[in-house]
Scaffold this motif. Structure first.
Motif, mmCIF file in Angstrom:
data_model
loop_
_atom_site.group_PDB
_atom_site.id
_atom_site.type_symbol
_atom_site.label_atom_id
_atom_site.label_comp_id
_atom_site.label_asym_id
_atom_site.label_seq_id
_atom_site.Cartn_x
_atom_site.Cartn_y
_atom_site.Cartn_z
ATOM 1 N N LEU A 144 76.128 84.420 10.539
ATOM 2 C CA LEU A 144 77.056 83.522 10.462
ATOM 3 C C LEU A 144 77.195 82.781 9.112
ATOM 4 N N ILE A 145 78.155 82.952 8.509
ATOM 5 C CA ILE A 145 78.316 81.965 7.279
ATOM 6 C C ILE A 145 79.571 81.075 7.574
ATOM 7 N N VAL A 146 79.091 79.855 7.878
ATOM 8 C CA VAL A 146 80.245 78.634 8.084
ATOM 9 C C VAL A 146 80.768 78.303 7.047
ATOM 10 N N SER A 147 82.219 77.616 7.107
ATOM 11 C CA SER A 147 82.923 77.353 5.907
ATOM 12 C C SER A 147 82.213 76.361 4.934
ATOM 13 N N THR A 148 81.465 75.444 5.601
ATOM 14 C CA THR A 148 80.776 74.255 4.757
ATOM 15 C C THR A 148 79.776 74.898 4.000
ATOM 16 N N THR A 149 79.084 76.076 4.609
ATOM 17 C CA THR A 149 78.253 76.855 3.866
ATOM 18 C C THR A 149 78.698 77.121 2.373
ATOM 19 N N SER A 150 79.885 77.744 2.366
ATOM 20 C CA SER A 150 80.474 78.502 1.105
ATOM 21 C C SER A 150 80.799 77.279 0.250
ATOM 22 N N ASN A 151 81.198 76.091 0.791
ATOM 23 C CA ASN A 151 81.306 74.823 0.101
ATOM 24 C C ASN A 151 80.407 74.119 -0.378
ATOM 25 N N ASN A 152 79.131 74.637 -0.159
ATOM 26 C CA ASN A 152 78.047 73.756 -0.451
ATOM 27 C C ASN A 152 77.888 73.683 -1.954
ATOM 28 N N GLU A 153 77.902 74.646 -2.674
ATOM 29 C CA GLU A 153 77.648 74.548 -4.375
ATOM 30 C C GLU A 153 78.903 73.707 -4.735
ATOM 31 N N PRO A 154 80.195 74.011 -4.169
ATOM 32 C CA PRO A 154 81.192 73.113 -4.999
ATOM 33 C C PRO A 154 81.030 71.552 -4.395
ATOM 34 N N MET A 155 80.516 71.278 -3.465
ATOM 35 C CA MET A 155 80.228 69.740 -2.993
ATOM 36 C C MET A 155 79.210 69.159 -3.885
ATOM 37 N N VAL A 171 86.831 76.253 18.384
ATOM 38 C CA VAL A 171 87.811 77.365 18.707
ATOM 39 C C VAL A 171 87.713 78.358 17.597
ATOM 40 N N SER A 172 87.498 78.067 16.354
ATOM 41 C CA SER A 172 87.248 78.929 15.301
ATOM 42 C C SER A 172 86.078 79.724 15.568
ATOM 43 N N HIS A 173 85.223 79.143 16.066
ATOM 44 C CA HIS A 173 83.812 80.161 16.434
ATOM 45 C C HIS A 173 84.401 81.193 17.673
ATOM 46 N N HIS A 174 85.054 80.481 18.513
ATOM 47 C CA HIS A 174 85.400 81.403 19.698
ATOM 48 C C HIS A 174 86.194 82.597 19.375
ATOM 49 N N LEU A 175 87.138 82.262 18.473
ATOM 50 C CA LEU A 175 88.068 83.427 17.979
ATOM 51 C C LEU A 175 87.342 84.218 17.106
ATOM 52 N N CYS A 176 86.579 83.631 16.057
ATOM 53 C CA CYS A 176 86.082 84.716 15.247
ATOM 54 C C CYS A 176 84.882 85.566 15.786
ATOM 55 N N ALA A 177 84.318 85.171 16.748
ATOM 56 C CA ALA A 177 83.311 85.806 17.867
ATOM 57 C C ALA A 177 84.026 86.798 18.595
ATOM 58 N N GLU A 206 89.991 82.286 9.205
ATOM 59 C CA GLU A 206 90.335 81.043 8.201
ATOM 60 C C GLU A 206 89.953 79.855 9.184
ATOM 61 N N ALA A 207 88.852 79.172 9.135
ATOM 62 C CA ALA A 207 88.670 77.804 10.084
ATOM 63 C C ALA A 207 89.287 76.814 9.301
ATOM 64 N N PRO A 208 89.737 75.715 10.017
ATOM 65 C CA PRO A 208 90.337 74.560 9.109
ATOM 66 C C PRO A 208 89.654 74.288 7.925
ATOM 67 N N ARG A 209 88.453 74.484 7.998
ATOM 68 C CA ARG A 209 87.533 74.083 6.815
ATOM 69 C C ARG A 209 87.453 75.125 5.625
ATOM 70 N N GLY A 210 87.547 76.487 6.051
ATOM 71 C CA GLY A 210 87.570 77.620 5.202
ATOM 72 C C GLY A 210 87.227 78.762 5.988
ATOM 73 N N SER A 211 86.865 79.961 5.137
ATOM 74 C CA SER A 211 86.565 81.222 5.716
ATOM 75 C C SER A 211 85.291 81.185 6.644
ATOM 76 N N LEU A 212 85.267 81.640 7.668
ATOM 77 C CA LEU A 212 84.243 81.735 8.627
ATOM 78 C C LEU A 212 83.761 83.095 8.751
ATOM 79 N N PHE A 213 82.529 83.405 8.645
ATOM 80 C CA PHE A 213 82.083 84.799 8.927
ATOM 81 C C PHE A 213 81.182 85.114 10.027
ATOM 82 N N HIS A 214 81.495 85.937 11.163
ATOM 83 C CA HIS A 214 80.587 86.294 12.138
ATOM 84 C C HIS A 214 80.176 87.794 12.090
ATOM 85 N N HIS A 215 78.795 88.024 12.136
ATOM 86 C CA HIS A 215 78.292 89.423 12.104
ATOM 87 C C HIS A 215 77.498 89.533 12.992
ATOM 88 N N TYR A 216 77.745 90.745 14.057
ATOM 89 C CA TYR A 216 76.812 91.055 15.070
ATOM 90 C C TYR A 216 76.528 92.319 15.255
#
Lengths: 487, 161
Positions: free
Chosen positions: A402-413, A72-78, A379-389
Motif C-alpha cells: 500500500l502507498i497511502v496519500s500521506t506517504t506521497s506527501n512525505n517529502e513535500p511536507m 472508505v477509501s481503503h475499502h473502495l481501493c481494495a 483518490e482518497a481525500p488526501r491524495g492518491s492511494l495505491f493498493h497492490h495484491y
C-alpha cells in the motif's frame, strides 16, 4: 515551551490537528539559523503482513482496520484491486454508481471536517493566534453558524457512507466485482430533501476559501511553498476523476511526466527509505529521488486535471487556475481552496447520482477471468492511494503493498516544514507557541492522515523538545490528551 | 449510548462490542450508535437526548470497568480528527444548546498492539461485567444508579477517557 536559543533542536511531537502520530524536529545553530527541519512519521506496516494468508474477498473489509479516518477509501481501493483479481473489468452501472456515491460521501465529509474544524482556526484567527483560539471550540464561539455547518455537512457525508457501505464501522458495501446493495427510494429521497442546503453550504465554504486565498495572496504565496511535481487521477480525456482513471503526473510548469494506468505503477513509482524516518519517500522513477518527489491531494488534482465534469466546480477550477495564469499552482496554502472546489464537486456529484435511477438497479455483481494480481488507485481525500495484491490459487493473499496519500506527501511536507522554519523561526529571540503553529499550519494544509501508517489512533499530544548541538535535550514541553484510554 | 473504538485492533473494540449488545437488547427509549472514534457530528446526535453513555476501552485503570460523569468542556486538547466526550458535550452545548447528562463507561482492555477482530479473554470478561451492569440500568432508566456508580468511582473523566 522551552525557548532557549543557542545551538538547539526543536521537536514538535506530534503535530496537532493532523491525524495519527508525527513529530517535527527543527535544528537551529548558535545564531538561531535553521540547519535542518524534518517531519518524522512513525509508520506501522503490520497490516501488509497481517493480510497475507487471508482470502482475497475479505480484504475490502479488513483494510478498514487500518484507519478510523478514511476507511472508505481503503475499502473502495481494495475492492477495485479485487475487481481485477475476479476479472471484473467493467462493473454494472448500479455497482459503479453506488461505489462512486460512497466515495463522494467520504470526500465530502472529510473535506468539510478538515476545513471547518481543523483548518478554520488558522484561517479565521491567523497563524500566530493565541493557543486559546486555535481550536474549533473558539470557532464555535466566534462563528457558530460555520461550526454548525461543518457538523451538518460531515453528518450528511457520513449518512451517505452508511447508506452505501451498509454501516459506519467495517462497511461491507463494496465487494470484489461489485456492490452488495443498492440505494432504496426512501434513502434517496431522504438525501435529496437536504441536498439544496448542502449545496448552499458547499458554495459558501468555497467562497470563504477562495476569498481568503485571494485576499491574503501576498502573505501566503510563499508560505511553505515551492515548485513541485503533482500527481492525480484523470480520465482518458484529462477530466478529474476521484474514483478511477489513469494516474497523471506533471512537473511544476505543467509539463506531462506520465499518464499511466494503475497496473503500471511499479514502472513509474519507487519508494525510498531514509534512515531517519519510518515512512517511505515515493518518487517518480524517471526523475530519481532528488527530483522525482511529488504532491498529491486536492492541490495536485486540480493542477493535473484539464477540466472538472460538474459545472460549478469547473467554473471554480478555472478561477483557481487563473491566479497562476493557467500554470500549476504551487502555493501550499492553496490546498484549502482546491479542497473546497472538490467539496462542491462532491455535492454536485450527489445531485447527479441521487437523480440517477441506476442506483435502484438490482444487477450488482459481475465476474470474469480470475487473475493472480490486482492493482488499484483511488483518490482518497488526501491524495492518491495505491493498493497492490497478489493472490495464490487457494485464493489467499500472498503479497500486499500500500502507498497511502500521506506517504506521497512525505517529502513535500518535509520541505514545507523546512521552508516555514526558515521563514518564521530563523533568528528570532523567542520561539513562541504562535511561531511554532506556523509550522503546523503548513503541515495541516496537506491534511495528513497518519493513522494509516501508525500504531496509535486519535491521540495527538504535542511535544516540543530542544536539544543542543550534541543531541542533549535541554528542554521539553508537552500539551496533550489523556494517555490512559484507547481511542 | 455510543460505543467507540476500532474493532480491528483487538480490545480497542470493547466500546463497539458493548454497543452491539445494548442494541441487541432493543431497549425502548434507548438509541445506540458506534464508530471508530467520536466525531463532531456526535455533538448533534447527543443534543437530541437526555442522557448519554459513552463506552470506550481503557488501556489502564479500574477492572472490570469504571464509570465517571462527563461534563462539557472547551478542552484545548481538541487536536485531531477525533473528539473527546467532554468536548462532544461542549459542542452540543455551544452549537446545539443542549446539555444532556453524560457518563463514561471505560471498560478495561489489555491487548491493543495487533490487528485482529477479537477480544482478549480478560477483556471479554470485563465486557460481560459491563453489560450486566449497564443493561438493567438502561431497562429501568435508572439514572440514579449510574450517577451513584460514577460518584463512587475515581479518578473522574477525562483521566479515564
Amino acid at each position: 515551551m522551552t525557548t532557549q536559543i543557542g545551538t538547539q533542536r526543536i521537536v514538535i511531537e506530534p503535530v496537532t490537528r493532523v491525524e495519527g502520530h508525527g513529530k517535527v524536529t527543527i535544528h537551529l545553530d548558535e545564531q538561531g539559523k535553521v540547519t535542518q527541519a524534518r517531519m518524522h512519521i512513525v509508520e506501522f506496516r503490520g497490516f501488509e503482513r497481517f493480510v497475507q494468508g487471508r482470502p482475497y474477498w475479505e480484504v475490502p473489509v479488513l483494510v478498514q482496520r487500518l484507519c478510523g479516518i478514511c476507511p472508505v477509501s481503503h475499502h473502495l481501493c481494495a475492492a477495485k484491486a479485487m475487481d481485477v483479481i475476479v476479472g471484473a473489468d467493467r462493473l454494472t452501472p448500479t455497482a459503479e454508481k453506488m461505489r462512486r456515491l460512497m466515495h463522494y460521501g467520504q470526500t465530502y465529509q472529510s473535506h468539510a471536517l478538515h476545513f471547518f474544524h481543523l483548518a478554520s482556526p488558522d484561517l479565521l484567527f491567523g497563524f500566530g493566534a493565541d493557543v486559546g483560539k486555535r481550536h474549533v471550540i473558539a470557532v464555535a464561539a466566534a462563528f457558530p453558524e460555520l461550526a454548525v455547518q461543518g457538523v451538518m455537512m460531515r453528518k450528511y457525508g457520513q449518512e451517505i457512507i452508511k447508506a452505501t457501505a451498509g454501516k459506519k464501522i467495517h462497511g461491507t458495501g463494496a465487494i470484489p466485482g461489485g456492490i452488495n446493495k443498492n440505494l432504496s427510494v426512501a434513502e434517496r429521497d431522504g438525501f435529496l430533501k437536504d441536498l439544496d442546503q448542502q449545496l448552499a453550504w458547499a458554495r459558501g465554504a468555497l467562497k470563504i476559501a477562495k476569498d481568503y486565498t485571494v485576499e491574503n495572496l501576498a502573505k501566503i504565496k510563499d508560505f511553505g511553498s515551492f515548485d513541485s511535481n503533482h500527481a492525480g487521477l484523470v480520465t482518458a480525456d484529462g477530466t478529474m476523476d476521484l474514483y478511477d482513471g489513469n494516474l497523471r503526473a506533471i512537473d511544476a510548469n505543467g509539463g506531462r511526466i506520465f499518464d499511466m494506468p494503475p497496473a503500471k505503477y511499479i514502472d513509474h513509482i519507487a519508494e525510498e527509505v531514509r534512515p531517519w524516518s519510518y515512512m517511505k519517500f515515493p518518487f517518480i522513477r524517471s526523475l530519481g529521488p532528488e527530483r522525482g518527489w511529488y504532491r498529491v491531494g486536492p492541490l495536485a488534482r486540480i493542477n493535473v486535471a484539464e477540466r472538472i465534469d460538474t459545472p460549478e466546480a469547473e467554473r471554480a477550477r478555472q478561477e483557481f487556475m487563473s491566479v497562476t495564469n493557467g500554470k500549476p499552482n504551487n502555493i501550499t496554502m492553496a490546498y484549502h481552496w482546491a479542497r473546497m472546489i472538490e467539496l462542491l464537486h462532491a455535492a454536485e456529484k450527489f445531485q447527479e447520482l441521487l437523480n440517477d435511477r441506476d442506483l435502484q438497479g438490482t444487477d450488482l455483481v459481475v465476474q470474469g477471468e480470475r487473475r493472480e494480481e490486482g492493482i488499484a488507485i483511488i483518490e482518497a481525500p488526501r491524495g492518491s492511494l495505491f493498493h497492490h495484491y497478489r493472490v495464490n490459487d487457494r485464493d489467499e493473499v500472498v503479497m500486499a503493498n500500500l502507498i497511502v496519500s500521506t506517504t506521497s506527501n512525505n517529502e513535500p511536507m518535509n520541505r514545507a516544514v523546512q521552508k516555514v522554519a526558515e521563514q518564521h523561526l530563523q533568528g528570532v529571540a523567542e520561539i513562541t507557541d504562535g511561531l511554532l503553529n506556523h509550522v503546523e499550519v503548513a503541515i495541516r494544509a496537506y491534511d495528513p492522515c497518519l493513522s494509516c501508517a501508525t500504531h496509535a489512533m486519535g491521540q495527538m499530544p504535542l511535544v516540543v523538545e530542544l536539544l543542543d548541538h550534541e543531541g542533549k535535550r535541554v528542554g521539553r514541553r508537552c500539551k496533550g490528551v489523556a494517555e490512559s484510554v484507547a481511542g | 449510548m455510543i460505543g467507540f473504538g476500532n474493532p480491528g485492533r483487538l480490545d480497542d473494540g470493547l466500546g463497539p462490542a458493548l454497543a452491539a449488545r445494548v442494541e441487541a437488547a432493543a431497549i425502548p427509549g434507548v438509541t445506540v450508535d458506534s464508530d471508530y472514534q467520536l466525531q463532531v457530528e456526535d455533538a448533534e446526535a447527543v443534543s437530541h437526548h437526555d442522557v448519554v453513555v459513552f463506552a470506550d476501552a481503557a488501556i489502564s485503570g479500574r477492572e472490570p470497568f469504571s464509570v465517571s460523569e462527563v461534563v462539557p468542556s472547551r478542552g484545548l486538547s481538541f487536536s485531531s480528527h477525533s473528539v473527546d466526550p467532554d468536548e462532544i458535550l461542549g459542542l452540543a452545548r455551544d452549537l446545539f444548546h443542549s446539555a444532556p447528562r453524560a457518563f463514561m463507561l471505560a471498560i478495561r482492555g489489555y491487548d491493543f498492539d495487533e490487528f485482529g477482530e477479537r477480544l482478549s479473554p480478560d477483556a471479554a470478561d470485563n465486557l460481560a461485567a459491563a453489560e450486566q451492569f449497564l443493561l438493567p440500568i438502561l431497562i429501568r432508566s435508572d439514572l440514579a444508579a449510574l450517577a451513584e456508580r460514577a460518584q463512587a468511582a475515581a479518578p473522574p473523566f477525562p483521566n479515564s477517557a
